[in-house]
Design an enzyme around this catalytic site. Structure first.
Site, PDB file in Angstrom:
ATOM      1  N   ASP A 244       0.820  -1.213   0.000  1.00 56.32           N
ATOM      2  CA  ASP A 244       0.000   0.000   0.000  1.00 56.32           C
ATOM      3  C   ASP A 244       0.851   1.260   0.000  1.00 56.32           C
ATOM      4  O   ASP A 244       0.331   2.360  -0.144  1.00 56.32           O
ATOM      5  CB  ASP A 244      -0.946  -0.007   1.206  1.00 56.32           C
ATOM      6  N   SER A 268      -6.854   5.667  -0.888  1.00 57.02           N
ATOM      7  CA  SER A 268      -7.014   4.373  -1.562  1.00 57.02           C
ATOM      8  C   SER A 268      -8.487   4.012  -1.645  1.00 57.02           C
ATOM      9  O   SER A 268      -9.248   4.221  -0.694  1.00 57.02           O
ATOM     10  CB  SER A 268      -6.265   3.275  -0.794  1.00 57.02           C
ATOM     11  N   GLN A 318      -4.057  -1.201  -7.585  1.00 55.00           N
ATOM     12  CA  GLN A 318      -4.798  -0.334  -6.669  1.00 55.00           C
ATOM     13  C   GLN A 318      -5.335   0.879  -7.427  1.00 55.00           C
ATOM     14  O   GLN A 318      -4.621   1.475  -8.230  1.00 55.00           O
ATOM     15  CB  GLN A 318      -3.916   0.166  -5.519  1.00 55.00           C
TER      16      GLN A 318
END
Length: 328
Positions: A244, A268, A318
């Site tokens: 991440d 995100s 992502q």
């Protein structure tokens, strides 16, 4: 006399938040109706109800400068919760281990890093070689993340992989501690000392200034800042945690932006990860990243993780919200 150095505080904290406590089970009532017959009012007839038992775990959070839970932490904790559920089922059945091979998650609400997070795990299916789980990370009665993941017994078959990009190795590159260690500022101290994952940008970091080239790709060497226990599930969770970091940076590079003063609000939205081959998260991994598209206030980041010897161990995707602020 033990000469092994004590783990850094940030790594000790990460290991602590990944050590979830199982606090019991919860029953979820599910009602289904047959698709054929209906009642006089037109509603489907013949309802069938069953209770789905969910195992519940609880975990704490790492403190962040902005007070919100780091998304990678919730991903990693969800991996641990689902993995422990699969381990229990495998042990009960007496079968071989089933490592995680994929996860798909949605971030729904920001988490509060001062409050515990409960993880409710649904045992979706345990087949002959695959196991599927779904986890809901909950704070104050509301989900902050929902994740489905799948586990599989080791198996043979067709085998190929992409080649690792030819980039400089981690030795000689500046870490975030090198860049920000001399700054007397809480945010700089967090980047230099408060992260459990070391990052070394091949093309240079973009926290304070844009990259030299406006390109939608970059490479970052990553690893945990200390030795981790020999637990494959834990290493997969730490790789998910680290995945991440930085994955939306190719979007910022492409548009000449930086994190601090870049004129963007970033968050995100969803996250997917496929684990191809085992790897240790405490050894150097090249995180090669690119962004094929940004539009509509969203940007997509794609990443591949390679061991230092060139083995492809994971692929990541992502999408994030990237909104240009009015004051930018």
């Amino acid at each position: 006399m033990n000469d092994t150095p004590a783990p850094a505080p940030a790594l000790t904290e990460l290991l602590s938040v990944l050590e979830l406590e199982e606090v019991g089970t919860a029953d979820v009532q599910v009602t289904t109706r047959s698709s054929g017959s209906t009642t006089e009012s037109g509603a489907p007839a013949n309802p069938t109800s069953f209770a789905e038992e969910m195992r519940v775990f609880v975990g704490q959070s790492q403190k962040q400068p902005h007070g919100r839970v780091f998304g990678g932490q919730v991903l990693a904790q969800s991996v641990m919760a689902c993995g422990r559920s699969v381990e229990a089922a495998v042990a009960e059945a007496g079968g071989p281990a089933r490592p995680i091979h994929s996860l798909h998650a949605y971030f729904m609400r920001p988490g509060d890093d001062t409050k515990p997070i409960h993880f409710a795990v649904e045992r979706m299916r345990d087949g002959r070689s695959f196991s599927t789980r779904r986890a809901h990370a909950i704070q104050d009665g509301e989900p902050i993340l929902s994740m489905s993941c799948s586990f599989q017994e080791d198996a043979g078959g067709l085998d190929h992989q992409d080649e690792m990009p030819q980039v400089p190795g981690p030795e000689g590159l500046k870490s975030l501690a090198d860049v920000f260690g001399a700054f007397d500022h809480p945010g700089a101290k967090h980047l230099a000392e408060g992260r459990a994952i070391e990052q070394r940008h091949v093309e240079g970091e973009i926290f304070l200034a844009p990259g030299e080239e406006q390109v939608a790709e970059q490479n970052v060497w990553i690893r945990a800042i200390g030795r981790l226990p020999d637990d494959p599930l834990l290493h997969a969770a730490v790789l998910a945690y680290a995945s991440d970091y930085a994955l939306l940076e190719p979007v910022l590079r492409r548009h000449g932006r930086q994190w601090i003063g870049g004129g963007l609000n970033v968050a995100s939205l969803d996250h997917a990860m496929w684990f191809h081959r085992p790897a240790r998260a405490d050894e150097w991994v090249l995180y090669s990243q690119e962004s094929p598209s940004a539009q509509g206030g969203r940007g997509l980041g794609l990443g591949r993780m390679f061991t230092e010897s060139g083995t492809l161990v994971a692929t990541v995707a992502q999408e994030g919200m990237l909104r240009v602020r009015d004051d930018a």
